[in-house]
Motif scaffolding. Structure first.
Motif, short mmCIF file in Angstrom:
data_model
loop_
_atom_site.label_atom_id
_atom_site.label_comp_id
_atom_site.label_asym_id
_atom_site.label_seq_id
_atom_site.Cartn_x
_atom_site.Cartn_y
_atom_site.Cartn_z
N HIS A 109 0.83 -1.21 0.00
CA HIS A 109 0.00 0.00 0.00
C HIS A 109 0.87 1.26 0.00
CE1 HIS A 109 -3.15 2.84 1.29
NE2 HIS A 109 -4.01 1.92 0.88
N SER A 137 -5.49 12.92 7.90
CA SER A 137 -6.02 13.36 6.60
C SER A 137 -5.53 12.47 5.46
CB SER A 137 -5.62 14.81 6.34
OG SER A 137 -4.20 14.94 6.31
N ASP A 138 -4.40 11.77 5.68
CA ASP A 138 -3.89 10.88 4.64
C ASP A 138 -4.80 9.67 4.42
OD1 ASP A 138 -1.54 12.38 4.18
OD2 ASP A 138 -0.58 11.45 5.93
N SER A 142 -8.16 9.67 4.26
CA SER A 142 -9.47 9.99 3.72
C SER A 142 -9.70 9.46 2.31
CB SER A 142 -9.69 11.50 3.73
OG SER A 142 -8.69 12.14 2.94
N GLN A 143 -8.64 9.25 1.54
CA GLN A 143 -8.81 8.83 0.14
C GLN A 143 -8.82 7.32 -0.06
OE1 GLN A 143 -5.18 9.59 -2.29
NE2 GLN A 143 -4.27 10.36 -0.37
N TYR A 144 -8.65 6.55 1.02
CA TYR A 144 -8.54 5.11 0.87
C TYR A 144 -9.75 4.39 1.50
CZ TYR A 144 -3.71 6.30 -0.20
OH TYR A 144 -2.59 6.85 -0.76
N CYS A 188 -11.95 10.11 11.50
CA CYS A 188 -11.46 10.34 10.14
C CYS A 188 -12.52 10.19 9.06
CB CYS A 188 -10.28 9.40 9.84
SG CYS A 188 -10.69 7.65 10.01
N ILE A 222 -14.07 6.13 4.28
CA ILE A 222 -14.86 5.55 3.19
C ILE A 222 -14.97 4.06 3.49
CG2 ILE A 222 -14.99 5.16 0.70
CD1 ILE A 222 -13.02 7.52 0.39
N HIS A 256 -15.70 0.48 2.79
CA HIS A 256 -15.87 -0.41 1.64
C HIS A 256 -16.45 -1.76 2.06
CE1 HIS A 256 -15.10 -2.19 -2.28
NE2 HIS A 256 -14.47 -3.19 -1.68
#
Length: 299
Positions: A173, A184-185, A187-189, A210, A213, A215
């Motif tokens: 990863h 904040s790192d 948030s996109q995963y 945080c 997302i 999944h």
């Protein structure tokens, strides 16, 4: 038929002499003879042949003697077992536990308890925290090893371990190589989350921390880590999970930015069982790092 009559009968059957039997029982001979006669009248059969020179058991008396001896032997075992149960040396203990307790405090506690109380049957039930709370209320389990908080006035709960959480990510990863990680790192995963049904407290903390997302969700941490290893997402897990899937998962420390994970032990306030008290004592010793140091490092 009274127990006393059977005791008198056994004494005469073993001594084959009324005088010696009376002396052994610390009574005079006439009351002894009267009680034996009453027993024979109640049974409707003679138990002894008597004459001026000797006393002998009849065939029926011999058989009756064997059976009465079995009764006394069984009664003695009943007394001993009742005493051992009262002192917590015998009996049954039903323990509920969350799956993650098996790589936290549970193994050492079970080893110590089984060593000290080898005749106690310990029945283990893997349950989520909410199911354990209900099972405790319904008296289906005696002790729960679970994830606080426990909101019930009927239950006592103590924290037995607290540890930081870490970030679990697949081995290849991008976050593995990133320096100075921040929340904040993340948030996109996509995240693999332990279900709210299993541990609502941690689930809500992660959402507030945080806003991940999500999944995929799973009911047990082992499944969560397995899905992380498969590349389905990242996850926040207790530090005790770091030995799972070490070839495929990397665990990253966030310098105390992540939630802490607590393990607790719960029991009913009105449960005065010595076995429950003994188990709690061992758990507390494990928490304090004093668990049977004299037995070696295996504990």
């Amino acid at each position: 038929m009274e127990l006393r009559q059977l005791q008198y009968f056994v004494a005469v059957a073993e001594e084959l002499n009324f005088s010696r039997a009376a002396e052994r029982l610390c009574i005079s001979q006439p009351p002894l003879s009267i009680q034996i006669q009453k027993l024979e009248n109640e049974l409707g059969i003679p138990l002894f042949y008597r004459n001026n020179r000797q006393v002998e058991l009849t065939d029926a008396g011999k058989l009756f003697s064997e059976e009465v001896q079995k009764i006394f032997s069984h009664l003695q075992r009943a007394v001993e077992n009742a005493q051992r149960t009262h002192h917590g040396e015998l009996g049954k203990l039903n323990v509920g536990f969350v799956g993650s307790a098996t790589y936290d405090i549970l193994p050492s506690v079970l080893r110590e308890f089984r060593s000290l109380y080898p005749d106690v049957q310990v029945h283990l039930f893997e349950m989520s925290t909410p199911v354990q709370i209900e099972a405790l209320r319904e008296e289906e389990i005696d002790i729960g090893i679970l994830r606080p908080p426990v909101n019930s006035d009927a239950l006592c709960t103590e924290i037995v371990s607290t540890m930081p959480c870490v970030l679990a990510v697949p081995k290849q990863h991008p976050l593995v190589e990133k320096k100075n990680l921040t929340l904040s790192d993340l948030s996109q995963y996509p995240f693999v989350m332990l279900s709210r049904k299993t541990w609502a407290g941690l689930y809500n903390e992660i959402l507030a921390l945080c806003n991940p997302i999500i999944h995929q969700e799973a009911l047990e941490f082992q499944t969560v880590i397995g899905l992380v290893a498969a590349g389905l997402g990242i996850s926040i897990v207790p530090q005790s999970a770091i030995n799972l899937h070490t070839q495929d998962v990397v665990y990253l420390d966030f310098n105390n930015q992540l939630p802490t994970a607590s393990m607790g032990i719960s029991w009913r306030q009105n449960n005065q069982s010595p076995l429950v008290k003994a188990f709690i004592k061992i758990v507390k010793e494990a928490r304090e790092g004093n668990l049977n140091r004299t037995r070696g490092q295996a504990i």
